[in-house]
Motif scaffolding. Sequence first.
Motif, PDB file in Angstrom:
ATOM      1  N   ALA A 507       0.826  -1.208   0.000  1.00 51.74           N
ATOM      2  CA  ALA A 507       0.000   0.000   0.000  1.00 51.74           C
ATOM      3  C   ALA A 507       0.865   1.265   0.000  1.00 51.74           C
ATOM      4  CB  ALA A 507      -0.921   0.000   1.215  1.00 51.74           C
ATOM      5  N   VAL A 508       1.930   1.264   0.773  1.00 53.26           N
ATOM      6  CA  VAL A 508       2.826   2.413   0.810  1.00 53.26           C
ATOM      7  C   VAL A 508       3.501   2.612  -0.547  1.00 53.26           C
ATOM      8  CG1 VAL A 508       4.943   3.333   1.851  1.00 53.26           C
ATOM      9  CG2 VAL A 508       3.213   2.266   3.297  1.00 53.26           C
ATOM     10  N   GLU A 509       3.965   1.518  -1.147  1.00 52.52           N
ATOM     11  CA  GLU A 509       4.630   1.601  -2.451  1.00 52.52           C
ATOM     12  C   GLU A 509       3.693   2.136  -3.531  1.00 52.52           C
ATOM     13  OE1 GLU A 509       6.110  -2.262  -3.360  1.00 52.52           O
ATOM     14  OE2 GLU A 509       7.618  -2.252  -1.760  1.00 52.52           O
ATOM     15  N   ASN A 510       2.405   1.781  -3.439  1.00 53.74           N
ATOM     16  CA  ASN A 510       1.445   2.165  -4.473  1.00 53.74           C
ATOM     17  C   ASN A 510       0.846   3.548  -4.252  1.00 53.74           C
ATOM     18  OD1 ASN A 510       1.827  -0.287  -5.737  1.00 53.74           O
ATOM     19  ND2 ASN A 510       0.056  -1.258  -4.763  1.00 53.74           N
ATOM     20  N   THR A 511       1.193   4.194  -3.146  1.00 53.20           N
ATOM     21  CA  THR A 511       0.698   5.537  -2.858  1.00 53.20           C
ATOM     22  C   THR A 511       1.635   6.565  -3.488  1.00 53.20           C
ATOM     23  OG1 THR A 511      -0.298   4.796  -0.773  1.00 53.20           O
ATOM     24  CG2 THR A 511       0.090   7.172  -1.031  1.00 53.20           C
ATOM     25  N   ALA A 512       1.077   7.477  -4.252  1.00 53.77           N
ATOM     26  CA  ALA A 512       1.892   8.454  -4.980  1.00 53.77           C
ATOM     27  C   ALA A 512       2.341   9.592  -4.065  1.00 53.77           C
ATOM     28  CB  ALA A 512       1.098   9.022  -6.158  1.00 53.77           C
ATOM     29  N   ASN A 514       5.545  11.319  -1.403  1.00 57.32           N
ATOM     30  CA  ASN A 514       5.938  11.124  -0.004  1.00 57.32           C
ATOM     31  C   ASN A 514       4.930  11.728   0.966  1.00 57.32           C
ATOM     32  OD1 ASN A 514       8.198   9.755  -0.775  1.00 57.32           O
ATOM     33  ND2 ASN A 514       9.600  11.489  -0.556  1.00 57.32           N
ATOM     34  N   ASN A 516       1.646  11.888   0.627  1.00 61.44           N
ATOM     35  CA  ASN A 516       0.526  10.954   0.779  1.00 61.44           C
ATOM     36  C   ASN A 516       0.944   9.697   1.536  1.00 61.44           C
ATOM     37  OD1 ASN A 516      -1.340  12.579  -0.573  1.00 61.44           O
ATOM     38  ND2 ASN A 516      -0.704  11.786  -2.585  1.00 61.44           N
ATOM     39  N   ARG A 517       2.187   9.283   1.317  1.00 59.26           N
ATOM     40  CA  ARG A 517       2.684   8.121   2.055  1.00 59.26           C
ATOM     41  C   ARG A 517       2.730   8.420   3.548  1.00 59.26           C
ATOM     42  NH1 ARG A 517       6.738   7.789  -2.417  1.00 59.26           N
ATOM     43  NH2 ARG A 517       5.961   6.198  -3.870  1.00 59.26           N
ATOM     44  N   LYS A 519       0.820  10.495   5.175  1.00 60.69           N
ATOM     45  CA  LYS A 519      -0.557  10.476   5.673  1.00 60.69           C
ATOM     46  C   LYS A 519      -1.024   9.044   5.928  1.00 60.69           C
ATOM     47  CE  LYS A 519      -2.244  14.723   3.455  1.00 60.69           C
ATOM     48  NZ  LYS A 519      -3.196  15.265   2.440  1.00 60.69           N
ATOM     49  N   LEU A 520      -0.700   8.136   4.989  1.00 60.54           N
ATOM     50  CA  LEU A 520      -1.093   6.734   5.153  1.00 60.54           C
ATOM     51  C   LEU A 520      -0.451   6.125   6.381  1.00 60.54           C
ATOM     52  CD1 LEU A 520      -2.420   4.118   4.166  1.00 60.54           C
ATOM     53  CD2 LEU A 520      -0.452   3.765   2.658  1.00 60.54           C
TER      54      LEU A 520
END
Length: 532
Positions: A507-512, A514, A516-517, A519-520
């Motif tokens: 999920a982290v890798e697929n989030t566009a 840094n 947004n990462r 926030k996740l």
Amino acid sequence: MSIELSFHGAARTVTGSCFRLKTPHSCILIDCGLFQGSKTLRELNYQPLPFKPDSIDAVLLTHAHIDHAGILPKLVRHGFGGKIHATEPSMDLSSVMLPDSGHIQESEVERLNRRNRRRGRKQVSPIYTMEDALQTVQQFSPVEYETWVQATTDIRARFWNAGHMLGSTSIEVEVSQGDGQQPLRLFFSGDIGPEHKLLQHDPDAPSGYDYLLCEATFGATDRVEANPDERRALLARHVKDAAEKRGVLLIPSFAVERTQEVLTDLMMIMSNGEGPSAPVFIDSPLARRATAIFEKHAALLANAGALKAALKSPNLRISESVEDSKAIGKLSGFHVVLSASGMCDAGRIKHHLKNHLHRRNATVLMVGYQANGTLGRVLLNGAKKVRIHGEEIEVNAAIERINGYSGHADAPELERWISERLPVHRNMFLIHGEEEGMAGLTSRIARKLMPASRILQPEIDETFRLDGKKAVKVHSDNRRSIDPPEAARQPDYDNELTQLVLDINEAVENTAGNKNRSKLVRRLRQALERAK
């Protein structure tokens, strides 16, 4: 006169086979095996045994597979000094399998303790050592097939061919009851081999018992490729497919019996022109030593000539050292690797999987049962990523399966085997099976052979009194803790945690971006804080 039977393993699971038969005068074990599969089950191997080892007078061993014999060194280490009755082939196989298991215990604990020191965690001790295993081998006592042996003053036993592997048996047990009564008769199936087994003759045994214990590994399965020619044709197809991709064909295989069977078929395929010729590596020191024992006992085998021919094939390569094994990993082009363990949870196969799972031209072919919680079952279930030796590995290889090499009878074969043991006067216990297999076999038996009310499915460490008209469950103070109980029968928290870590990373890798990462990650941390 109280006679009790306790189920200390292979109860609603397929490993850890261990049954304790207690009379007023003696106490014996039938098998004493290692738990395999989920972390919850494997942790039982480290817990104290649920009985005093020095209270056991003798052990009757159905066969040498580790899930049936692998806790014997622990039993000896903690005080058992009696005889272990087994066939001569089982003795010979145990003489290499148990020390190998002891070496694995020591090596894995050494690796774990290195990690624990870095993490500030407690050090752990191996379940047993190679030295314990070597001592255990000294306590074996050979038995002949179909010949009574007096295990204790009031218990005698007779060993029958189970058709599962070299030296395997089902065990007939009689308990003297005194006062002119007929002896109590029990029959322990062990692992029942299928019909059309390449190297084994069909199972055999007498009929008529008070209690029958029957395995249910494939109690819900009707295999279609059990015929030897059809099975070999299916293997040839996988060989051709792997060769066309010019990659490795990895076959996780139990070192004893399965390796020898698959090797024989592979060499027949190549020598008969049914598939392309290529190097075939046996990368398992245990398989190499076990194969020598198969040669020693060739007179007991079916199709021994085919096995001998396979061992002389110019295509065969036997890996001896760690360096040899590492060299295989550097090969390119089509080649075949047979390596243990069969469920992908230990041994050199894990290194090969780590090297090749990410390759699209690689093929992994499962030829044996994959228990819940094992890496083999995770791969068969379609995992896109797995963790091996702490490293995340993407799964791009083709994951295939052939059921026809199983060493266990399927549902129709088990039904026929049970019908030939009738009458069963009191109860049948279904053992060595997971939920689906137990339910499927219960349904089959209840339709034709006996009422469902007489078919019992014991839990781990349950005890039953046998001297009445039927088995009666009794209270036991020595039941081991399994939290939750269903974790013994399905993937547990450790499997779920591993998958969660893989999902988070993906999920982290697929989030566009840094931002947004971040926030996740914060949302995940908040969810974790709320769960505390």
